[in-house]
Design an enzyme around this catalytic site. Structure first.
Site, PDB file in Angstrom:
ATOM      1  N   GLN A   1       0.825  -1.219   0.000  1.00  0.00           N
ATOM      2  CA  GLN A   1       0.000   0.000   0.000  1.00  0.00           C
ATOM      3  C   GLN A   1       0.853   1.261   0.000  1.00  0.00           C
ATOM      4  O   GLN A   1       0.421   2.323   0.459  1.00  0.00           O
ATOM      5  CB  GLN A   1      -0.940   0.005   1.205  1.00  0.00           C
ATOM      6  CG  GLN A   1      -2.119  -0.955   1.066  1.00  0.00           C
ATOM      7  CD  GLN A   1      -3.053  -0.542  -0.053  1.00  0.00           C
ATOM      8  OE1 GLN A   1      -3.143   0.625  -0.426  1.00  0.00           O
ATOM      9  NE2 GLN A   1      -3.759  -1.512  -0.620  1.00  0.00           N
ATOM     10  N   SER A   2       2.070   1.164  -0.505  1.00  0.00           N
ATOM     11  CA  SER A   2       3.001   2.293  -0.469  1.00  0.00           C
ATOM     12  C   SER A   2       2.448   3.535  -1.178  1.00  0.00           C
ATOM     13  O   SER A   2       2.080   3.489  -2.353  1.00  0.00           O
ATOM     14  CB  SER A   2       4.304   1.863  -1.143  1.00  0.00           C
ATOM     15  OG  SER A   2       5.101   2.983  -1.458  1.00  0.00           O
ATOM     16  N   ASN A   3       2.408   4.649  -0.435  1.00  0.00           N
ATOM     17  CA  ASN A   3       2.027   5.929  -1.041  1.00  0.00           C
ATOM     18  C   ASN A   3       3.094   6.393  -2.025  1.00  0.00           C
ATOM     19  O   ASN A   3       2.801   7.010  -3.043  1.00  0.00           O
ATOM     20  CB  ASN A   3       1.864   6.998   0.046  1.00  0.00           C
ATOM     21  CG  ASN A   3       0.753   6.664   1.011  1.00  0.00           C
ATOM     22  OD1 ASN A   3      -0.368   6.390   0.599  1.00  0.00           O
ATOM     23  ND2 ASN A   3       1.060   6.667   2.304  1.00  0.00           N
TER      24      ASN A   3
END
Ligand SMILES: *Cc1c(COP(=O)(O)O)cnc(C)c1O
Length: 329
Positions: A72-74
């Site tokens: 879920q890396s921004n």
């Protein structure tokens, strides 16, 4: 090393707003800088760092960005959006598998056309640099030129983005007629903190820069930040002298671990949402704000009056299955 010409994608400067009701509650002037409003697809702090990192990539004629992060890396999502905007390729090395949540940033990465390579937590921890090097070598064989951006774009060139934010804040202080004596951020890979710290020192600004680590511990990030400060000055040519304990990382708010939440954090996010119409994210800003409020209550911010919290974004982190959570609101 030369400081690259940054690409310009973010909506800058981002607004600074006073959180009036929270300020009344805590007996401090709490302001928030809306770096969650840098853009929609590029929302959050990572675009500030990418503007410089990608500037360097383009100056080196690269036509592929290679980076890494959690599922879920921004940062990965912002990189995918930038690559699509520039019409260049992007490969994301993400920690996860087919059973990981497919919503939010992961879904957006797919939508944005990124090539995704999923790796196990062990591979990610031990081998991500080699994996990215392997991808670069492979691309080179195919006639491309890849540019590797480390986790969170937290290296010297990426951190230049937050060095520039410090200058933005100094301008805004002048316009607003206010001096912030404490500036507070969440710390995940350290580049945001390091850039702000560097800018604060170079401009001889008297504010204290505080970081709340949301993973790992204080000692780890003091070391990371020291290294980053050295890397930043390789670009600017201006060195600063820093001792380990000048680096104010406040530990104690990691909670259950990276991207895991306990009820008091969710309650705090919920409270601020109703009080101020402001949504923080569960992984970074929610924990950092919870930490700030606790530290103020304990009296550890007694010497500060005007506190600026940087909202570093992360709202796509909410787009996971929240059915369990809804019951507690
Ligand atoms: C990455 C991130 C941070 C932490 O920034 P670092 O420079 O990695 O320390 C804080 N907030 C959000 C929303 C992020 O995505």
């Amino acid at each position: 090393m030369r400081m690259p010409e940054p690409i310009r994608f973010a909506d800058l400067p981002t607004r600074i707003e006073k959180l009036g009701r929270l300020s009344d509650e805590l007996g401090k002037n709490i302001y928030i800088k809306r770096d969650d409003h840098t853009g929609i697809e590029i929302s959050g702090n990572k675009i500030r760092k990418l503007e410089f990192a990608v500037g360097e990539a383009l100056a080196n004629d690269c036509d592929y960005l290679i980076t890494c992060g959690g599922i879920q890396s921004n940062h990965a999502r912002a990189t995918a959006a930038v690559a699509a905007r520039l019409g260049i390729g992007v490969v994301l090395v993400l920690r996860g598998d087919e059973n990981s949540p497919s919503e939010g940033n992961y879904f957006l990465n797919r939508m944005l056309g990124a090539d995704i390579k999923l790796v196990t937590p062990e591979e990610y921890r031990d081998d991500r640099a080699e994996i990215m090097e392997g991808i670069r070598a492979q691309l080179e064989e195919e006639g491309h030129r890849g540019y590797i951006i480390p986790e969170g774009a937290s290296n010297g060139v990426g951190s230049l983005g937050y060095y520039k934010v410090m200058e933005e804040i100094l301008d805004q202080e002048e316009q607003m007629g206010i001096k912030f004596d404490a500036i507070v951020v969440a710390v995940g890979s350290g580049g945001t903190y390091a850039g702000l710290y560097y800018g604060n020192e170079v401009h001889r600004n008297p504010a204290t820069i505080y970081g709340f680590n949301i993973v790992n511990n204080r000692e780890h990030f003091q070391g990371v930040v020291l290294n980053l400060l050295r890397e930043i000055s390789n670009y600017t040519g201006e060195h600063i002298s820093v001792a380990m304990d000048d680096i104010d990382i406040i530990d104690g708010y990691v909670g259950l671990g990276y991207a895991l939440n306990q009820p008091q954090e969710i309650e705090s996010i919920h409270h601020i949402a109703r009080l101020e119409g402001l949504i923080l994210d569960p992984v970074y800003t929610g924990k950092a704000m919870y930490g700030l409020i606790e530290e103020i209550k304990k009296g550890n911010f007694d010497k500060h009056e005007n506190i600026l919290f940087i909202h570093t974004g992360g709202l796509f982190g909410w787009n996971m299955d929240q059915r369990d959570l809804l019951g507690s609101l």
